[in-house]
Write a protein that holds these residues in place. Structure first.
Motif, PDB file in Angstrom:
ATOM      1  N   TYR A 260       8.890  14.077   1.510  1.00  0.00           N
ATOM      2  CA  TYR A 260       9.894  13.046   1.211  1.00  0.00           C
ATOM      3  C   TYR A 260      10.573  13.372  -0.120  1.00  0.00           C
ATOM      4  N   ASP A 261      11.867  13.636  -0.056  1.00  0.00           N
ATOM      5  CA  ASP A 261      12.600  13.951  -1.290  1.00  0.00           C
ATOM      6  C   ASP A 261      12.903  12.686  -2.089  1.00  0.00           C
ATOM      7  N   ASP A 262      12.997  11.570  -1.380  1.00  0.00           N
ATOM      8  CA  ASP A 262      13.344  10.309  -2.031  1.00  0.00           C
ATOM      9  C   ASP A 262      12.070   9.495  -2.271  1.00  0.00           C
ATOM     10  N   GLU A 263      11.665   9.417  -3.521  1.00  0.00           N
ATOM     11  CA  GLU A 263      10.425   8.715  -3.888  1.00  0.00           C
ATOM     12  C   GLU A 263      10.471   7.238  -3.468  1.00  0.00           C
ATOM     13  N   HIS A 264      11.658   6.615  -3.593  1.00  0.00           N
ATOM     14  CA  HIS A 264      11.784   5.183  -3.268  1.00  0.00           C
ATOM     15  C   HIS A 264      11.663   4.945  -1.766  1.00  0.00           C
ATOM     16  N   TYR A 265      12.222   5.875  -0.981  1.00  0.00           N
ATOM     17  CA  TYR A 265      12.081   5.776   0.479  1.00  0.00           C
ATOM     18  C   TYR A 265      10.601   5.889   0.854  1.00  0.00           C
ATOM     19  N   PHE A 266       9.921   6.863   0.230  1.00  0.00           N
ATOM     20  CA  PHE A 266       8.494   7.062   0.500  1.00  0.00           C
ATOM     21  C   PHE A 266       7.688   5.815   0.109  1.00  0.00           C
ATOM     22  N   SER A 267       7.985   5.226  -1.042  1.00  0.00           N
ATOM     23  CA  SER A 267       7.261   4.024  -1.491  1.00  0.00           C
ATOM     24  C   SER A 267       7.448   2.868  -0.511  1.00  0.00           C
ATOM     25  N   ARG A 268       8.665   2.739   0.021  1.00  0.00           N
ATOM     26  CA  ARG A 268       8.927   1.666   1.018  1.00  0.00           C
ATOM     27  C   ARG A 268       8.140   1.938   2.304  1.00  0.00           C
ATOM     28  N   PHE A 269       8.131   3.209   2.719  1.00  0.00           N
ATOM     29  CA  PHE A 269       7.395   3.627   3.922  1.00  0.00           C
ATOM     30  C   PHE A 269       5.895   3.321   3.731  1.00  0.00           C
ATOM     31  N   PHE A 270       5.372   3.636   2.548  1.00  0.00           N
ATOM     32  CA  PHE A 270       3.953   3.390   2.257  1.00  0.00           C
ATOM     33  C   PHE A 270       3.670   1.892   2.292  1.00  0.00           C
ATOM     34  N   LYS A 271       4.532   1.120   1.654  1.00  0.00           N
ATOM     35  CA  LYS A 271       4.306  -0.329   1.578  1.00  0.00           C
ATOM     36  C   LYS A 271       4.387  -0.978   2.960  1.00  0.00           C
ATOM     37  N   THR A 272       5.297  -0.502   3.796  1.00  0.00           N
ATOM     38  CA  THR A 272       5.417  -1.030   5.163  1.00  0.00           C
ATOM     39  C   THR A 272       4.107  -0.822   5.921  1.00  0.00           C
ATOM     40  N   ASN A 273       3.495   0.344   5.716  1.00  0.00           N
ATOM     41  CA  ASN A 273       2.291   0.693   6.475  1.00  0.00           C
ATOM     42  C   ASN A 273       0.993   0.235   5.815  1.00  0.00           C
ATOM     43  N   ALA A 274       0.971   0.156   4.486  1.00  0.00           N
ATOM     44  CA  ALA A 274      -0.287  -0.186   3.788  1.00  0.00           C
ATOM     45  C   ALA A 274      -0.251  -1.580   3.186  1.00  0.00           C
ATOM     46  N   ASP A 275       0.907  -2.219   3.221  1.00  0.00           N
ATOM     47  CA  ASP A 275       1.072  -3.596   2.733  1.00  0.00           C
ATOM     48  C   ASP A 275       1.039  -3.721   1.203  1.00  0.00           C
ATOM     49  N   VAL A 276       0.828  -2.600   0.521  1.00  0.00           N
ATOM     50  CA  VAL A 276       0.890  -2.599  -0.951  1.00  0.00           C
ATOM     51  C   VAL A 276       1.671  -1.353  -1.372  1.00  0.00           C
ATOM     52  N   SER A 277       2.213  -1.378  -2.570  1.00  0.00           N
ATOM     53  CA  SER A 277       2.932  -0.201  -3.071  1.00  0.00           C
ATOM     54  C   SER A 277       1.922   0.885  -3.416  1.00  0.00           C
ATOM     55  N   PRO A 278       2.355   2.155  -3.490  1.00  0.00           N
ATOM     56  CA  PRO A 278       1.430   3.229  -3.885  1.00  0.00           C
ATOM     57  C   PRO A 278       0.749   2.931  -5.224  1.00  0.00           C
ATOM     58  N   GLN A 279       1.510   2.393  -6.171  1.00  0.00           N
ATOM     59  CA  GLN A 279       0.951   2.106  -7.497  1.00  0.00           C
ATOM     60  C   GLN A 279      -0.130   1.023  -7.411  1.00  0.00           C
ATOM     61  N   MET A 280       0.161  -0.014  -6.626  1.00  0.00           N
ATOM     62  CA  MET A 280      -0.801  -1.111  -6.449  1.00  0.00           C
ATOM     63  C   MET A 280      -2.063  -0.609  -5.744  1.00  0.00           C
ATOM     64  N   TYR A 281      -1.882   0.280  -4.779  1.00  0.00           N
ATOM     65  CA  TYR A 281      -3.035   0.875  -4.087  1.00  0.00           C
ATOM     66  C   TYR A 281      -3.936   1.573  -5.105  1.00  0.00           C
ATOM     67  N   ARG A 282      -3.317   2.373  -5.961  1.00  0.00           N
ATOM     68  CA  ARG A 282      -4.079   3.115  -6.969  1.00  0.00           C
ATOM     69  C   ARG A 282      -4.799   2.155  -7.919  1.00  0.00           C
ATOM     70  N   GLU A 283      -4.130   1.067  -8.273  1.00  0.00           N
ATOM     71  CA  GLU A 283      -4.725   0.111  -9.220  1.00  0.00           C
ATOM     72  C   GLU A 283      -5.892  -0.678  -8.611  1.00  0.00           C
ATOM     73  N   THR A 284      -5.811  -1.007  -7.319  1.00  0.00           N
ATOM     74  CA  THR A 284      -6.835  -1.885  -6.743  1.00  0.00           C
ATOM     75  C   THR A 284      -7.946  -1.118  -6.008  1.00  0.00           C
ATOM     76  N   VAL A 285      -7.603   0.029  -5.443  1.00  0.00           N
ATOM     77  CA  VAL A 285      -8.635   0.811  -4.757  1.00  0.00           C
ATOM     78  C   VAL A 285      -9.379   1.674  -5.766  1.00  0.00           C
ATOM     79  N   GLY A 286      -8.690   1.991  -6.845  1.00  0.00           N
ATOM     80  CA  GLY A 286      -9.357   2.759  -7.885  1.00  0.00           C
ATOM     81  C   GLY A 286      -8.817   4.165  -7.957  1.00  0.00           C
ATOM     82  N   PHE A 287      -9.435   4.908  -8.829  1.00  0.00           N
ATOM     83  CA  PHE A 287      -8.900   6.216  -9.151  1.00  0.00           C
ATOM     84  C   PHE A 287     -10.078   7.133  -9.378  1.00  0.00           C
TER      85      PHE A 287
END
Length: 292
Positions: A260-287
């Motif tokens: 995905y060349d467009d980071e914002h498109y990818f973030s929307r795609f992730f949020k549609t499928n995971a219900d949280v943004s990539p950043q939120m996933y990292r913050e709540t699932v851990g690192f």
């Protein structure tokens, strides 16, 4: 259900759930869409019904063990009242990616996009599960030295037993002539595994396998109970989640690696499928970045 039957450990650093054993005698915990930031193992000892997970629906019987990854959407619709026990654990407590060599449950129990998200529990496995759960309950109440280490050892026994069981059952299914997968199915799985980072559309795979898009769509729906687009999306999301958890790459870098060349498109795609943004996933699932 009395709360004293529930055994919970909280991560003192962030207040998140670390580990929990939850007996249940009805479906009230699972009758609405779940998207949790931890792994769930739900052993239904009585009753049956349907599990809706990701993009598909599957029937489950009594004595099924269901397995779900962080933020994997699921809910249970029962046709007979259910009872059982659930084990929840956060990736910070035990990360299946990091310990893949030890328990080999990733891609078998969890993150297996090609199979229903459950395994049928045999009598032998039932004995092991009951013994391990009793040990876990005792250990949670016993805040002694190395409590987490011992709990993780019991959890590993549970996961290895369940993974072996699922592997055996998948092998048995393959050896039954009627349920033999057409060669095209294995080719499709291989093609997705090899190309999901660069080829995102169903048409790409029809071209690769030299089959009409319509025929391939029908095969995917019949055998996987999902559209081909859903399968590809799920595979991309599983990889994205793994990268978010296991590396310190930026969302932009992960998007680029997944085609995905467009980071914002990818973030929307992730949020549609995971219900949280990539950043939120990292913050709540851990690192859990692996040490270099």
């Amino acid at each position: 259900m009395s709360s004293q039957n529930v055994f919970t450990l909280i991560n003192p650093q962030n207040g998140n759930l670390a580990f929990k054993i939850l007996p249940f005698d009805n479906n009230s915990h699972f009758d609405h869409l779940q998207r949790n930031n931890y792994y769930s193992l739900i052993w239904v000892t009585k009753g049956k019904g349907k599990v809706k997970a990701d993009f598909a629906e599957h029937h489950f019987e009594e004595n099924s063990l269901l397995a779900f990854s962080p933020y994997q959407p699921f809910m249970l619709c029962v046709s007979e009242p259910i009872e059982g026990i659930a084990i929840h654990f956060h990736p910070d407590f035990y990360c299946i990616h990091m310990h893949q060599k030890e328990v080999s449950c990733n891609g078998v129990l969890f993150n297996n996009i090609y199979q229903p998200p459950y395994v049928q529990v045999t009598e032998q496995a039932e004995q092991t599960f009951n013994m391990v759960i009793d040990q876990m309950k005792a250990e949670i109440q016993n805040a002694e030295l190395a409590q987490y280490e011992l709990l993780i050892s019991y959890l590993k026994i549970f996961l290895i037993t369940a993974s072996r069981l699922k592997t055996e059952q998948l092998e048995e299914m393959k050896s039954v002539p009627d349920s033999k997968e057409p060669v095209i199915l294995q080719n499709l799985k291989d093609a997705i595994e090899l190309n999901f980072k660069t080829k995102h559309s169903a048409g790409n795979y029809a071209d690769l396998l030299n089959i009409s898009p319509k025929a391939l769509a029908k095969i995917s729906k019949n055998y996987f109970n999902k559209t081909l687009t859903d399968l590809i999306s799920e595979r991309i999301i599983i990889e994205a989640k793994r990268e978010l958890y296991m590396t310190n790459k930026t969302v932009k870098e992960i998007a680029h690696e997944l085609g995905y060349d467009d980071e914002h498109y990818f973030s929307r795609f992730f949020k549609t499928n995971a219900d949280v943004s990539p950043q939120m996933y990292r913050e709540t699932v851990g690192f859990g970045k692996m040490e270099a």
